[in-house]
Design an enzyme around this catalytic site. Sequence first.
Site, PDB file in Angstrom:
ATOM      1  N   ARG A  66       0.844  -1.207   0.000  1.00 48.25           N
ATOM      2  CA  ARG A  66       0.000   0.000   0.000  1.00 48.25           C
ATOM      3  C   ARG A  66       0.879   1.257   0.000  1.00 48.25           C
ATOM      4  O   ARG A  66       0.467   2.332  -0.400  1.00 48.25           O
ATOM      5  CB  ARG A  66      -0.978  -0.003   1.186  1.00 48.25           C
ATOM      6  CG  ARG A  66      -1.845   1.237   1.263  1.00 48.25           C
ATOM      7  CD  ARG A  66      -3.118   1.059   2.114  1.00 48.25           C
ATOM      8  NE  ARG A  66      -2.912   0.337   3.332  1.00 48.25           N
ATOM      9  CZ  ARG A  66      -2.278   0.814   4.400  1.00 48.25           C
ATOM     10  NH1 ARG A  66      -1.788   2.037   4.401  1.00 48.25           N
ATOM     11  NH2 ARG A  66      -2.118   0.075   5.475  1.00 48.25           N
ATOM     12  N   TYR A 119     -14.336  16.769 -17.157  1.00 53.27           N
ATOM     13  CA  TYR A 119     -15.013  15.472 -17.069  1.00 53.27           C
ATOM     14  C   TYR A 119     -16.047  15.545 -15.929  1.00 53.27           C
ATOM     15  O   TYR A 119     -15.746  16.063 -14.838  1.00 53.27           O
ATOM     16  CB  TYR A 119     -13.965  14.384 -16.809  1.00 53.27           C
ATOM     17  CG  TYR A 119     -14.536  13.024 -16.511  1.00 53.27           C
ATOM     18  CD1 TYR A 119     -15.365  12.380 -17.422  1.00 53.27           C
ATOM     19  CD2 TYR A 119     -14.243  12.371 -15.313  1.00 53.27           C
ATOM     20  CE1 TYR A 119     -15.899  11.127 -17.145  1.00 53.27           C
ATOM     21  CE2 TYR A 119     -14.764  11.117 -15.032  1.00 53.27           C
ATOM     22  CZ  TYR A 119     -15.590  10.504 -15.950  1.00 53.27           C
ATOM     23  OH  TYR A 119     -16.114   9.263 -15.665  1.00 53.27           O
ATOM     24  N   ASP A 192      -5.623  17.778 -16.246  1.00 56.14           N
ATOM     25  CA  ASP A 192      -5.915  16.386 -16.584  1.00 56.14           C
ATOM     26  C   ASP A 192      -5.515  16.196 -18.051  1.00 56.14           C
ATOM     27  O   ASP A 192      -6.142  16.749 -18.959  1.00 56.14           O
ATOM     28  CB  ASP A 192      -7.420  16.128 -16.372  1.00 56.14           C
ATOM     29  CG  ASP A 192      -7.817  14.689 -16.664  1.00 56.14           C
ATOM     30  OD1 ASP A 192      -7.113  14.018 -17.447  1.00 56.14           O
ATOM     31  OD2 ASP A 192      -8.834  14.230 -16.116  1.00 56.14           O
ATOM     32  N   LYS A 217      -7.133   5.053 -20.182  1.00 61.05           N
ATOM     33  CA  LYS A 217      -7.419   5.454 -21.555  1.00 61.05           C
ATOM     34  C   LYS A 217      -6.184   5.243 -22.440  1.00 61.05           C
ATOM     35  O   LYS A 217      -5.692   4.136 -22.542  1.00 61.05           O
ATOM     36  CB  LYS A 217      -7.925   6.895 -21.563  1.00 61.05           C
ATOM     37  CG  LYS A 217      -9.069   7.149 -20.565  1.00 61.05           C
ATOM     38  CD  LYS A 217     -10.308   6.385 -20.939  1.00 61.05           C
ATOM     39  CE  LYS A 217     -11.485   6.441 -19.988  1.00 61.05           C
ATOM     40  NZ  LYS A 217     -11.424   7.031 -18.711  1.00 61.05           N
TER      41      LYS A 217
HETATM   42  N1  PLP Z   1     -10.389  12.183 -16.582  1.00 64.33           N
HETATM   43  C1  PLP Z   1     -10.967  12.095 -17.787  1.00 64.33           C
HETATM   44  C2  PLP Z   1     -10.679  13.158 -18.806  1.00 64.33           C
HETATM   45  C3  PLP Z   1     -11.826  11.034 -18.097  1.00 64.33           C
HETATM   46  O1  PLP Z   1     -12.394  10.966 -19.312  1.00 64.33           O
HETATM   47  C4  PLP Z   1     -12.069  10.047 -17.103  1.00 64.33           C
HETATM   48  C5  PLP Z   1     -12.969   8.904 -17.364  1.00 64.33           C
HETATM   49  O2  PLP Z   1     -13.608   8.807 -18.384  1.00 64.33           O
HETATM   50  C6  PLP Z   1     -11.453  10.180 -15.847  1.00 64.33           C
HETATM   51  C7  PLP Z   1     -10.613  11.249 -15.629  1.00 64.33           C
HETATM   52  C8  PLP Z   1     -11.673   9.164 -14.764  1.00 64.33           C
HETATM   53  O3  PLP Z   1     -10.863   8.060 -15.008  1.00 64.33           O
HETATM   54  P1  PLP Z   1     -11.176   6.569 -14.495  1.00 64.33           P
HETATM   55  O4  PLP Z   1     -12.384   6.095 -15.225  1.00 64.33           O
HETATM   56  O5  PLP Z   1      -9.924   5.819 -14.791  1.00 64.33           O
HETATM   57  O6  PLP Z   1     -11.434   6.683 -13.007  1.00 64.33           O
END
Ligand code: PLP
Length: 403
Positions: A66, A119, A192, A217
């Site tokens: 962890r 998001y 992000d 992704k």
């Molecule tokens: N950031 C973006 C731009 C996303 O499109 C997503 C999910 O679609 C996330 C964060 C969250 O990621 P996760 O699904 O791996 O928790």
Amino acid sequence: MADQSHDFFTLSVHAGSAVRVDDSTPAVPPIVPSVGYIHPGMEETTATFDYPGGTPYDSSKHIYSRYSAPNQALLEEAITALEGAEGAVSFSSGMAAIHAALLALLEPGDVVIAANQLYGLTRSLLNWFAEMIDIDLYFIDFLDTGAVQSALETFTPDLVVCEVLTNPLVRVVDLQAIAQIAHDVGAVVLVDNTFATPYLLKPLEVGADIVVHSTTKFINGHGDVLGGIVLGSQEPMQKVYGFRKMLGAVPGAFDAWLTLRGMRTLALRMQQSCSNAARIAAWLDENPAIERVYYPGLGDDPCHATATKLFPDGLFGGMIAFEIANVDRQGVFKFVDGLKLISSVTSLGDICSILLHPASSSHRTLTREQCEAQGITEGVLRLSVGIENADDLIADIDQALSR
Ligand code: PLP
């Protein structure tokens, strides 16, 4: 070490566990699922309690998985290099990474300016923080750099949060300009970079302080592992590491191993995905059945100039949005159901091309009016372009459109 003089109970626990140290190193890192680590003595054990700071495959630095572990550390080291960061902390999902980054950066009473285009769940998380720890939170249209500038000067925030390529309409935020103004007013900039990936842009190089990814992704790219990562300089990473240790949202050894394996082909996949997306966007743009194409690589796209400034020459990403003309929900569903190669999947960044209907999925909690105000009509689809042959993808779209 056990030997045959030991009792069956002892043997069943200890037999076969002798660690063999060979002269050779495996060319591909082994998967190390061990929760705990044994050190030569207590002095060494005690020393491992501190932040290992992106320690690579050095088990002498690990103590408990962890806290840190070899496969996570290797993944962190690799993405640190790709993003040009000082350190990274990996997580079991993108949301866990964003959560830990916000915990590390926010304090009660802080002011946050975030992009309207974030998001959806990042938005919800920020709203939750605003309620729970008394944060002044303002959502601003980050495609309007002037509006961001005036909000930054009026509210002098502690933190600015945005994405560079927005969802679902693939618009481009002028991170360079915004980061400059944010720093002038003393704010930390959190980006992000999931959609753009470091192949297109390294946000730390153009003024961001902290970068997060959903590695689920493009970085993993095969649609088979959830994951996330936070990157930046050593000081904030120590805080992020502390929260991971407390909250325990660590990726498992196999997940970290798979993500690193997926990341090995990131450049190749992005190259093909960008080139396919450019071909498909140009084809859609010429098609009378298509009302509008959102792709920053098109010369007349309003975001073309910003994308050209931020991204390497000729690269505009693997995401496209387009609007089918004169179509209702039934019609758009008929188009999607008629596709043979491209599937409807609620994700992005995979080797295969996948498509999403925002009005009925990611943006379904908004009213039709709210969706349309953002340009998300019933006919809009978001396409994450994979690494197949572009002609095959175009033929698939063509036959489904002809229905
Ligand atoms: N950031 C973006 C731009 C996303 O499109 C997503 C999910 O679609 C996330 C964060 C969250 O990621 P996760 O699904 O791996 O928790």
